[in-house]
Design an enzyme around this catalytic site. Structure first.
Site, short mmCIF file in Angstrom:
data_model
loop_
_atom_site.label_atom_id
_atom_site.label_comp_id
_atom_site.label_asym_id
_atom_site.label_seq_id
_atom_site.Cartn_x
_atom_site.Cartn_y
_atom_site.Cartn_z
N HIS A 1 -3.67 -5.67 1.43
CA HIS A 1 -3.38 -5.93 2.84
C HIS A 1 -3.75 -7.38 3.16
CE1 HIS A 1 -2.49 -1.81 3.94
NE2 HIS A 1 -3.56 -1.41 3.29
N CYS B 1 0.83 -1.21 0.00
CA CYS B 1 0.00 0.00 0.00
C CYS B 1 0.87 1.26 0.00
CB CYS B 1 -0.97 -0.03 1.17
SG CYS B 1 -2.41 1.05 0.94
#
Length: 491
Positions: free
Chosen positions: A427, A327
């Site tokens: 994630h 991310c």
């Protein structure tokens, strides 16, 4: 419906893990049970099946209760963006960004919603286990409270107060907390729990007797200190270097690190040791370098640029070191980060590390979705969830990393031409045994170590929750806990 609320003398005394334990115990005893925390402050969040965002602590508690995580378990999530402001997420969706002062005045607006939502749980579950936040004795925050005694009053819940003896001063903290409460609030506290005790409980008994006399509240038990392979939401996980580990995985400890639970699953690999890089001095020569997510990507990039870590990363990359960005960490690896809407900073744009040929533009709308796919050309299954406000595009020298199967025509992440630098928006990617095995076996091959099968993280987690429940059940007076809820005992 019965209910019980776990409050603490401070943050990190063990409220979240005790709620998880009670959820599993009540489930084992035949009750339908649900965790609940009205307001959570954390940079670790999770995306539900319907694309809503919630705190990770309630996710673990939901698993303990045998439930799929849903946002009604954590209707308000606060994600700090700076020291004085946070992103406010209500029922899984972004409500706005607020200063601490403005949110303090805003809280009372949420009370009717919380009461209405909690009442809906009455028809669904036998027991709701409620978690407080911080301490109920933070008297400067008492007005408009919606997470400690204010919530206990709102939903009429009995309270058990937890103190952490490992930090020292547990008797003073329990006594002081009770004494700082109003009389009607003290009456809600039906018992105390002393958590994280090391040693012989007999030594504690004189202190327990004196405390019970002073506050006129019984102690429901003393829970020993123990280690579990379960995620910790309250603070970045601490890693114990394994004596016989052969693979060194290092994680950049960013000031605004988010979703550090992404790396939890790596802890269960026997020959993998994890550590944090906090400065250029302790960078070392890791086998795998992970740059994690961040709630302030630009600010954290400037931080590692200033303290010399970025130069170390680039030197490591030149030596063909394996780098994995998640991310915000993925965005930092790129050529350029643009912030036209001032989502994170007044800076319009900033150069990235230039290790991946991607360009990221921050958008106003947050992407929150569950994803599944596979590593391109490898057919390695991948699953997880996305939480980001940046959209990344590829340059000529980058190629997509993962093919997303539940979003037609969409690729995720990027890999450089040399194949040693990769990044993703996903994630929880290491939770999947197939992907974790693929990465760690690549490192094993590189070092001439025998390949191994990775265990299923969900199985390990479930076993650890059972172990947690056994420890807590054997430490507490469960009859008294059932009694304060108006329940005779097991179904």
């Amino acid at each position: 419906m019965s209910r019980i609320m776990i409050q603490g003398t401070a943050s990190s005394v063990g409220k979240s893990i005790l709620v998880a334990a009670l959820c599993r115990i009540f489930k084992q005893d035949g009750f339908s049970v649900c965790p609940y925390k009205s307001q959570n402050m954390s940079l670790n969040s999770y995306i539900t099946l319907d694309g809503k965002e919630m705190g990770r602590a309630q996710v673990l508690q939901a698993y303990a209760a045998g439930l799929e995580p849903e946002v009604y378990m954590n209707p308000i999530l606060l994600k700090p963006t700076t020291d004085k402001s946070c992103q406010v997420i209500v029922k899984g969706e972004v409500y706005g960004v607020s200063s601490a002062k403005n949110y303090y005045n805003m809280k009372k607006e949420f009370a009717p919603m919380l009461k209405e939502d909690f009442e809906e749980l009455e028809d669904k579950f036998d027991i709701v286990v409620i978690e407080g936040a911080g301490s109920p004795a933070e008297i400067n925050l008492r007005e408009n409270d919606i997470v400690n005694m204010g919530l206990a009053e709102l939903v009429d819940a009995p309270v058990v107060l937890v103190g952490d003896i490992d930090k020292g001063g547990v008797f003073a903290s329990l006594f002081g907390t009770v004494m700082l409460l109003e009389e009607n609030e003290r009456k809600r506290i039906k018992g105390t729990i002393i958590n994280k005790f090391r040693g012989d409980v007999e030594i504690l008994k004189p202190g327990l007797s004196m405390l019970e006399e002073r506050i006129n509240i019984p102690c429901f038990g003393v829970v020993p200190y123990f280690n579990l392979s379960l995620e910790d939401e309250d603070g970045a996980v601490y890693f114990n270097t394994k004596v016989n580990s052969k693979i060194d995985v290092a994680v950049i400890k960013l000031p605004h690190i988010s979703n550090f639970t992404d790396i939890d699953a790596l802890k269960i690999e026997e020959d993998v040791s994890l550590r944090y890089i906090t400065s250029s001095e302790n960078f070392g020569t890791p086998d795998l370098l992970i740059i994690p997510g961040s709630k302030n990507t630009i600010g954290d990039l400037l931080y590692i640029r200033k303290n010399g870590i970025e130069n170390k990363i680039k030197q490591y990359a030149e030596k063909n070191g394996l780098i994995f960005g998640i991310c915000g960490g993925y965005q930092m690896l790129g050529r350029l980060i643009e912030d036209p809407f001032k989502v994170e900073t007044e800076l319009g744009e900033i150069n990235g590390m230039g290790l991946l040929d991607i360009r990221t533009v921050f958008a106003e709308k947050k992407v929150t979705t569950r994803v599944q796919g596979s590593v391109i050309d490898k057919q390695i299954p991948v699953y997880g969830y996305e939480i980001h406000m940046g959209i990344s595009s590829y340059g000529e020298k980058a190629k997509p990393f993962i093919k997303i199967e539940n979003k037609v025509g969409i690729d995720d992440g990027a890999v450089n031409e040399g194949g040693n630098i990769m990044g993703t928006y996903i994630h929880g990617i290491f939770d999947g045994a197939n992907f974790r095995e693929y990465i760690i076996n690549f490192l094993r091959d590189k070092k001439g170590i025998e390949r191994k099968k990775s265990v299923v993280y969900e199985d390990v987690r479930n076993g650890e929750i059972d172990r947690l429940a056994d420890i807590v059940r054997n430490s507490l007076d469960m009859n008294s806990i059932y009694s304060v809820m108006g329940i005779e005992g097991k179904k």
